[in-house]
Design an enzyme around this catalytic site. Structure first.
Site, PDB file in Angstrom:
ATOM      1  CG  HIS A   1      -4.625  -5.022   1.826  1.00 53.72           C
ATOM      2  ND1 HIS A   1      -4.834  -3.663   1.897  1.00 53.72           N
ATOM      3  CD2 HIS A   1      -5.424  -5.565   2.796  1.00 53.72           C
ATOM      4  CE1 HIS A   1      -5.708  -3.399   2.863  1.00 53.72           C
ATOM      5  NE2 HIS A   1      -6.087  -4.534   3.428  1.00 53.72           N
TER       6      HIS A   1
ATOM      7  CB  CYS B   1      -6.244  -3.154   6.642  1.00 51.57           C
ATOM      8  SG  CYS B   1      -6.427  -4.925   6.860  1.00 51.57           S
TER       9      CYS B   1
ATOM     10  CD  GLU C   1      -2.974  -1.054   0.242  1.00 54.83           C
ATOM     11  OE1 GLU C   1      -3.107   0.014  -0.384  1.00 54.83           O
ATOM     12  OE2 GLU C   1      -3.689  -2.059   0.050  1.00 54.83           O
TER      13      GLU C   1
ATOM     14  NE  ARG D   1     -17.680  -3.391   1.892  1.00 58.65           N
ATOM     15  CZ  ARG D   1     -17.734  -4.697   2.113  1.00 58.65           C
ATOM     16  NH1 ARG D   1     -18.892  -5.307   2.185  1.00 58.65           N
ATOM     17  NH2 ARG D   1     -16.630  -5.415   2.246  1.00 58.65           N
TER      18      ARG D   1
END
Ligand code: PCA
Length: 212
Positions: A166, A143, A80, A90
Protein backbone atom coordinates in the site's frame (compact mmCIF):
# COMPACT_ATOMS: atom_id res chain seq x y z
CA UNK A 1 13.79 -12.52 -19.95
CA UNK A 2 11.87 -13.37 -16.78
CA UNK A 3 9.05 -11.01 -15.91
CA UNK A 4 7.72 -9.24 -12.84
CA UNK A 5 4.09 -8.15 -12.76
CA UNK A 6 3.24 -4.91 -10.97
CA UNK A 7 -0.42 -4.02 -10.75
CA UNK A 8 -1.98 -0.71 -9.80
CA UNK A 9 -5.61 0.32 -9.41
CA UNK A 10 -7.78 2.82 -11.20
CA UNK A 11 -8.99 5.74 -9.03
CA UNK A 12 -11.91 4.99 -6.70
CA UNK A 13 -14.13 6.61 -4.10
CA UNK A 14 -14.78 9.64 -6.31
CA UNK A 15 -11.10 10.53 -6.69
CA UNK A 16 -9.49 11.25 -10.06
CA UNK A 17 -6.01 9.94 -9.22
CA UNK A 18 -4.55 6.79 -7.75
CA UNK A 19 -0.78 6.69 -7.10
CA UNK A 20 -0.71 2.94 -7.68
CA UNK A 21 -1.95 3.49 -11.24
CA UNK A 22 0.89 5.93 -11.91
CA UNK A 23 3.43 3.51 -10.41
CA UNK A 24 2.31 0.61 -12.61
CA UNK A 25 2.29 2.84 -15.69
CA UNK A 26 5.74 4.26 -15.04
CA UNK A 27 7.41 0.97 -14.21
CA UNK A 28 5.91 -0.81 -17.24
CA UNK A 29 8.76 -1.90 -19.50
CA UNK A 30 11.54 -1.10 -17.08
CA UNK A 31 14.28 -3.72 -16.59
CA UNK A 32 15.18 -4.29 -12.92
CA UNK A 33 17.64 -6.94 -11.74
CA UNK A 34 17.52 -8.53 -15.21
CA UNK A 35 13.74 -8.87 -15.11
CA UNK A 36 11.27 -7.12 -17.37
CA UNK A 37 8.66 -5.28 -15.34
CA UNK A 38 5.12 -5.38 -16.74
CA UNK A 39 2.79 -2.77 -15.23
CA UNK A 40 -0.96 -3.33 -15.52
CA UNK A 41 -4.05 -1.60 -14.10
CA UNK A 42 -6.85 -3.40 -12.28
CA UNK A 43 -10.43 -2.13 -11.96
CA UNK A 44 -11.41 -1.15 -8.42
CA UNK A 45 -14.27 -3.64 -8.56
CA UNK A 46 -14.83 -6.64 -6.31
CA UNK A 47 -14.65 -9.84 -8.33
CA UNK A 48 -13.69 -8.23 -11.65
CA UNK A 49 -10.27 -7.20 -10.29
CA UNK A 50 -9.49 -10.81 -9.36
CA UNK A 51 -10.72 -12.15 -12.70
CA UNK A 52 -8.39 -9.70 -14.46
CA UNK A 53 -5.49 -10.56 -12.16
CA UNK A 54 -5.86 -14.29 -12.86
CA UNK A 55 -5.99 -13.53 -16.58
CA UNK A 56 -2.76 -11.53 -16.30
CA UNK A 57 -1.06 -14.38 -14.43
CA UNK A 58 -1.94 -16.75 -17.26
CA UNK A 59 -1.00 -14.30 -20.01
CA UNK A 60 2.26 -12.97 -18.57
CA UNK A 61 3.51 -15.91 -16.50
CA UNK A 62 5.48 -13.68 -14.09
CA UNK A 63 8.13 -14.92 -11.68
CA UNK A 64 7.10 -12.34 -9.05
CA UNK A 65 3.93 -10.32 -8.53
CA UNK A 66 3.56 -7.13 -6.52
CA UNK A 67 0.09 -5.62 -6.36
CA UNK A 68 0.02 -1.98 -5.32
CA UNK A 69 -2.86 0.09 -3.96
CA UNK A 70 -3.57 3.45 -2.39
CA UNK A 71 -4.03 3.69 1.37
CA UNK A 72 -5.00 7.33 1.85
CA UNK A 73 -3.97 8.64 5.24
CA UNK A 74 -0.90 6.46 5.61
CA UNK A 75 2.42 8.27 5.70
CA UNK A 76 4.63 5.34 4.67
CA UNK A 77 5.11 2.79 1.92
CA UNK A 78 3.65 -0.28 3.61
CA UNK A 79 4.33 -3.87 2.49
CA UNK A 80 1.38 -5.89 3.76
CA UNK A 81 2.01 -8.98 5.87
CA UNK A 82 -1.28 -10.83 5.50
CA UNK A 83 -4.42 -11.07 3.34
CA UNK A 84 -7.65 -12.15 5.05
CA UNK A 85 -10.61 -14.02 3.60
CA UNK A 86 -13.07 -11.19 4.08
CA UNK A 87 -14.75 -8.47 2.04
CA UNK A 88 -16.42 -5.76 4.13
CA UNK A 89 -16.69 -2.45 2.29
CA UNK A 90 -17.19 0.93 3.94
CA UNK A 91 -17.79 2.57 0.53
CA UNK A 92 -19.09 1.15 -2.77
CA UNK A 93 -16.54 -0.05 -5.34
CA UNK A 94 -16.48 1.42 -8.86
CA UNK A 95 -19.40 -0.83 -9.89
CA UNK A 96 -21.53 0.17 -6.90
CA UNK A 97 -20.99 -3.10 -5.02
CA UNK A 98 -20.63 -2.99 -1.26
CA UNK A 99 -20.18 -6.48 0.19
CA UNK A 100 -20.58 -6.87 3.95
CA UNK A 101 -18.93 -9.66 5.97
CA UNK A 102 -18.51 -11.82 2.85
CA UNK A 103 -15.82 -14.45 2.34
CA UNK A 104 -13.59 -13.95 -0.71
CA UNK A 105 -13.18 -17.67 -1.31
CA UNK A 106 -15.92 -19.87 0.20
CA UNK A 107 -14.27 -22.39 2.54
CA UNK A 108 -10.85 -20.87 1.73
CA UNK A 109 -8.26 -20.47 4.49
CA UNK A 110 -8.79 -17.52 6.87
CA UNK A 111 -5.62 -15.85 5.62
CA UNK A 112 -2.53 -16.05 3.44
CA UNK A 113 0.89 -14.63 4.31
CA UNK A 114 2.74 -12.45 1.81
CA UNK A 115 5.67 -14.29 0.25
CA UNK A 116 7.57 -11.04 -0.37
CA UNK A 117 10.56 -10.27 1.89
CA UNK A 118 8.59 -7.52 3.64
CA UNK A 119 11.19 -6.70 6.31
CA UNK A 120 14.01 -6.54 3.76
CA UNK A 121 11.93 -4.20 1.59
CA UNK A 122 11.23 -1.90 4.55
CA UNK A 123 14.93 -1.92 5.51
CA UNK A 124 16.03 -1.04 1.96
CA UNK A 125 13.50 1.78 1.66
CA UNK A 126 14.44 3.18 5.05
CA UNK A 127 18.11 3.09 4.04
CA UNK A 128 17.13 5.22 1.04
CA UNK A 129 15.31 7.73 3.28
CA UNK A 130 11.89 6.61 2.06
CA UNK A 131 9.33 6.31 4.89
CA UNK A 132 8.35 2.64 5.12
CA UNK A 133 6.81 0.21 7.60
CA UNK A 134 5.33 -3.28 7.64
CA UNK A 135 1.52 -3.17 7.75
CA UNK A 136 -0.43 -5.87 9.58
CA UNK A 137 -3.68 -5.29 7.68
CA UNK A 138 -4.51 -4.58 4.06
CA UNK A 139 -8.05 -3.64 5.12
CA UNK A 140 -11.19 -5.38 3.89
CA UNK A 141 -11.83 -3.51 0.61
CA UNK A 142 -10.77 -4.34 -2.97
CA UNK A 143 -7.02 -4.29 -2.22
CA UNK A 144 -7.28 -7.01 0.39
CA UNK A 145 -9.48 -9.01 -1.98
CA UNK A 146 -6.90 -8.76 -4.76
CA UNK A 147 -4.10 -9.65 -2.32
CA UNK A 148 -6.04 -12.70 -1.06
CA UNK A 149 -6.95 -13.70 -4.62
CA UNK A 150 -3.32 -13.37 -5.69
CA UNK A 151 -2.02 -15.58 -2.89
CA UNK A 152 -4.82 -18.08 -3.51
CA UNK A 153 -3.93 -18.23 -7.22
CA UNK A 154 -0.21 -18.56 -6.46
CA UNK A 155 -0.85 -21.73 -4.42
CA UNK A 156 -1.02 -23.46 -7.78
CA UNK A 157 2.11 -21.80 -9.21
CA UNK A 158 5.25 -23.23 -7.71
CA UNK A 159 8.06 -20.82 -6.98
CA UNK A 160 6.10 -17.69 -7.93
CA UNK A 161 6.18 -15.22 -5.07
CA UNK A 162 3.86 -12.33 -4.49
CA UNK A 163 2.36 -9.80 -2.16
CA UNK A 164 0.83 -6.39 -1.76
CA UNK A 165 2.21 -2.93 -1.02
CA UNK A 166 0.00 0.00 0.00
CA UNK A 167 1.18 3.53 -0.75
CA UNK A 168 0.16 6.99 0.54
CA UNK A 169 -1.74 9.65 -1.37
CA UNK A 170 -0.04 11.84 -3.96
CA UNK A 171 0.47 15.45 -2.80
CA UNK A 172 -2.39 16.57 -5.10
CA UNK A 173 -4.81 14.25 -3.25
CA UNK A 174 -3.92 15.10 0.33
CA UNK A 175 -5.70 17.89 2.16
CA UNK A 176 -3.76 20.24 4.38
CA UNK A 177 -1.97 18.37 7.14
CA UNK A 178 -2.56 14.93 5.57
CA UNK A 179 0.42 12.75 4.64
CA UNK A 180 1.53 12.15 1.05
CA UNK A 181 4.59 11.26 -1.00
CA UNK A 182 5.75 12.59 -4.39
CA UNK A 183 5.02 10.33 -7.36
CA UNK A 184 8.70 9.99 -8.27
CA UNK A 185 9.54 8.82 -4.74
CA UNK A 186 6.85 6.15 -4.89
CA UNK A 187 7.83 4.93 -8.38
CA UNK A 188 11.47 4.54 -7.31
CA UNK A 189 10.39 2.94 -4.01
CA UNK A 190 8.52 0.25 -5.92
CA UNK A 191 11.47 -0.24 -8.29
CA UNK A 192 13.63 -0.83 -5.23
CA UNK A 193 11.05 -3.21 -3.77
CA UNK A 194 11.19 -5.25 -6.99
CA UNK A 195 15.00 -5.39 -6.85
CA UNK A 196 14.97 -6.46 -3.21
CA UNK A 197 12.25 -9.06 -3.76
CA UNK A 198 14.05 -10.59 -6.74
CA UNK A 199 17.39 -10.81 -4.93
CA UNK A 200 16.22 -11.73 -1.40
CA UNK A 201 15.12 -15.32 -0.92
CA UNK A 202 15.02 -15.30 2.84
CA UNK A 203 13.53 -12.33 4.63
CA UNK A 204 15.50 -10.40 7.26
CA UNK A 205 14.64 -11.27 10.83
CA UNK A 206 14.44 -7.83 12.33
CA UNK A 207 11.94 -6.19 14.60
CA UNK A 208 9.17 -4.50 12.67
CA UNK A 209 5.89 -5.42 14.29
CA UNK A 210 3.41 -3.08 15.89
CA UNK A 211 3.74 -2.03 19.51
CA UNK A 212 0.00 -2.02 20.14
N1 PCA B 1 -6.97 1.12 -2.63
C1 PCA B 1 -8.17 0.44 -2.18
C2 PCA B 1 -8.70 -0.26 -3.40
C3 PCA B 1 -7.96 0.31 -4.56
C4 PCA B 1 -6.86 1.09 -3.99
O1 PCA B 1 -5.96 1.63 -4.62
C5 PCA B 1 -7.93 -0.47 -0.99
O2 PCA B 1 -7.02 -0.21 -0.19
O3 PCA B 1 -8.65 -1.44 -0.81
Amino acid sequence: MKTVLITGFEPFGGESLNPSQEIARQLNGRVIARRRVLGRILPCVFGAANVELRRLLRELDPELVICVGQAGGRAEITPERVAINLADARIPDNAGQQPVDAPIVARGPAAYWSTLPIKAIVAALTAHQVPAAVSQTAGTFVCNQVFYGLMHALQGRRGVRGGFIHVPWLPEQAKKGQPSLPQETMVEALALAVAVAVTTRRDLRIAGGASH
